[in-house]
Design an enzyme around this catalytic site. Sequence first.
Site, PDB file in Angstrom:
ATOM      1  N   TYR A 155       2.521 -11.970 -11.351  1.00 16.39           N
ATOM      2  CA  TYR A 155       3.783 -12.664 -11.070  1.00 16.39           C
ATOM      3  C   TYR A 155       3.568 -14.187 -11.080  1.00 16.39           C
ATOM      4  O   TYR A 155       4.256 -14.906 -11.806  1.00 16.39           O
ATOM      5  CB  TYR A 155       4.292 -12.208  -9.702  1.00 16.39           C
ATOM      6  CG  TYR A 155       5.660 -12.713  -9.319  1.00 16.39           C
ATOM      7  CD1 TYR A 155       6.812 -12.170  -9.876  1.00 16.39           C
ATOM      8  CD2 TYR A 155       5.803 -13.730  -8.376  1.00 16.39           C
ATOM      9  CE1 TYR A 155       8.070 -12.620  -9.509  1.00 16.39           C
ATOM     10  CE2 TYR A 155       7.054 -14.188  -8.001  1.00 16.39           C
ATOM     11  CZ  TYR A 155       8.187 -13.626  -8.571  1.00 16.39           C
ATOM     12  OH  TYR A 155       9.432 -14.082  -8.195  1.00 16.39           O
ATOM     13  N   ASP A 156       2.566 -14.641 -10.305  1.00 21.81           N
ATOM     14  CA  ASP A 156       2.342 -16.091 -10.180  1.00 21.81           C
ATOM     15  C   ASP A 156       2.026 -16.728 -11.538  1.00 21.81           C
ATOM     16  O   ASP A 156       2.642 -17.717 -11.949  1.00 21.81           O
ATOM     17  CB  ASP A 156       1.161 -16.382  -9.245  1.00 21.81           C
ATOM     18  CG  ASP A 156       1.373 -15.883  -7.832  1.00 21.81           C
ATOM     19  OD1 ASP A 156       2.316 -15.113  -7.613  1.00 21.81           O
ATOM     20  OD2 ASP A 156       0.588 -16.259  -6.950  1.00 21.81           O
TER      21      ASP A 156
ATOM     22  N   VAL B 164       9.975  -8.760   3.489  1.00 19.16           N
ATOM     23  CA  VAL B 164       9.864  -8.759   4.937  1.00 19.16           C
ATOM     24  C   VAL B 164      11.214  -8.698   5.657  1.00 19.16           C
ATOM     25  O   VAL B 164      11.353  -7.969   6.643  1.00 19.16           O
ATOM     26  CB  VAL B 164       9.005  -9.970   5.412  1.00 19.16           C
ATOM     27  CG1 VAL B 164       9.705 -11.297   5.190  1.00 19.16           C
ATOM     28  CG2 VAL B 164       8.592  -9.802   6.843  1.00 19.16           C
TER      29      VAL B 164
HETATM   30  N1  UDP Z   1       5.308  -8.977   5.499  1.00 21.37           N
HETATM   31  C1  UDP Z   1       5.085  -8.338   6.714  1.00 21.37           C
HETATM   32  N2  UDP Z   1       5.622  -7.102   6.893  1.00 21.37           N
HETATM   33  C2  UDP Z   1       6.352  -6.458   5.942  1.00 21.37           C
HETATM   34  C3  UDP Z   1       6.577  -7.123   4.705  1.00 21.37           C
HETATM   35  C4  UDP Z   1       6.021  -8.387   4.520  1.00 21.37           C
HETATM   36  O1  UDP Z   1       4.422  -8.865   7.624  1.00 21.37           O
HETATM   37  O2  UDP Z   1       6.799  -5.335   6.204  1.00 21.37           O
HETATM   38  C5  UDP Z   1       4.758 -10.334   5.309  1.00 21.37           C
HETATM   39  C6  UDP Z   1       3.955 -10.540   4.035  1.00 21.37           C
HETATM   40  O3  UDP Z   1       2.591 -10.231   4.222  1.00 21.37           O
HETATM   41  C7  UDP Z   1       4.175 -12.023   3.778  1.00 21.37           C
HETATM   42  C8  UDP Z   1       5.589 -12.291   4.327  1.00 21.37           C
HETATM   43  O4  UDP Z   1       5.865 -11.218   5.202  1.00 21.37           O
HETATM   44  O5  UDP Z   1       3.259 -12.791   4.502  1.00 21.37           O
HETATM   45  C9  UDP Z   1       6.648 -12.345   3.243  1.00 21.37           C
HETATM   46  O6  UDP Z   1       6.503 -11.201   2.435  1.00 21.37           O
HETATM   47  P1  UDP Z   1       7.533 -10.812   1.304  1.00 21.37           P
HETATM   48  O7  UDP Z   1       7.020  -9.554   0.685  1.00 21.37           O
HETATM   49  O8  UDP Z   1       8.904 -10.772   1.863  1.00 21.37           O
HETATM   50  O9  UDP Z   1       7.515 -12.006   0.267  1.00 21.37           O
HETATM   51  P2  UDP Z   1       6.398 -13.013  -0.263  1.00 21.37           P
HETATM   52  O10 UDP Z   1       6.719 -14.300   0.394  1.00 21.37           O
HETATM   53  O11 UDP Z   1       5.040 -12.509   0.123  1.00 21.37           O
HETATM   54  O12 UDP Z   1       6.605 -13.020  -1.725  1.00 21.37           O
END
Ligand code: UDP
Length: 314
Positions: A147-148, A189
């Site tokens: 992705y990145d 998240v």
């Molecule tokens: N995260 C979490 N619990 C979850 C889903 C995500 O703690 O159930 C954390 C994840 O490790 C990251 C942040 O929340 O640090 C944001 O994750 P997300 O997948 O929403 O998007 P990202 O910013 O990583 O693309």
Amino acid sequence: MKTIVVTGGTGFLGSNLCVHLINEGNRIICVDNNYTGNLDNVAKVANNPNFHFILHDIINPLKIGEHIDQIYNLACPGSPSAYQGKHSITTIKTCIIGSLNMLELAEKHGARILQASTSEIYGEPLERPQKEIHCGNVNPIGIRACYDEGKRCAESLFFDYHRHEGVDIKIVRIFNTYGPKMNPNDGRVVSNFIVQALKGENITIYGNGSQTRSFCYVDDLIDVIVRMMHSEVGFTGPVNAGNPEELTIRELADTVLAKIGGKSKMVKMPLPADDPTQRRPDITLAKTKLGWAPKITLDEGLDRTIAFFKKVIK
Ligand code: UDP
């Protein structure tokens, strides 16, 4: 009335964008392979005579038999759980081959094209907040690289088509966005925490929850990308699009639990590899060039999002 192609048009951002553009009186050609998108997201406008849906994967070239004015290239899974693992090769193809195909389409039609880029350009950022001039710190061989690096290569392609073929490009780097029409199983998240709390399930904190994110409500995000599309000729960006209100994931969990109540407990889960420790946009450029700043606070945005999920979760 403009004719506008929206790739990823049945996804979370794309569907909110399609509804916005239809309400502005445009003709929309919504293109999606429905991998993470869903036609239910565009049900409100599906019968509008100015709305057309094409089931298509942008990894394949796209021909449109009428003049196009603008293209919003949003197609690509945005959730780490959707773009990693067995979907990683499709993700990188979508970013790179998909962008090439859309740039070719833009060139052929003389259309302006906006790329939905990402804060992932910055990888594990070396500055805080992140400004557009930060070149990023990305692990090119990690599980997020599809992705990145895919999105980074897409930005390169956009600029080369601009420099060498004169294509009218616009690039926005989208930070974490949330709101109605997120898929409850999306894996990101905000949706995870709200759905878990509503179901009384454990709230899954990855790592110790000290990593930060800055969450933008979807209406604010749509507002900034449409402003970017309408910005002055020659202003290409990239422009950060996000809400600078930064908080830890633990604080987000506390906030969601305080709003929803119930019996959910927080449990720690392993932190995925290369998960950025911090993310906060510097939005000076969006403010000065586009006259934009987010209006919806996290408090209000979460209330609206919780109300949406209460309706969709049985
Ligand atoms: N995260 C979490 N619990 C979850 C889903 C995500 O703690 O159930 C954390 C994840 O490790 C990251 C942040 O929340 O640090 C944001 O994750 P997300 O997948 O929403 O998007 P990202 O910013 O990583 O693309």
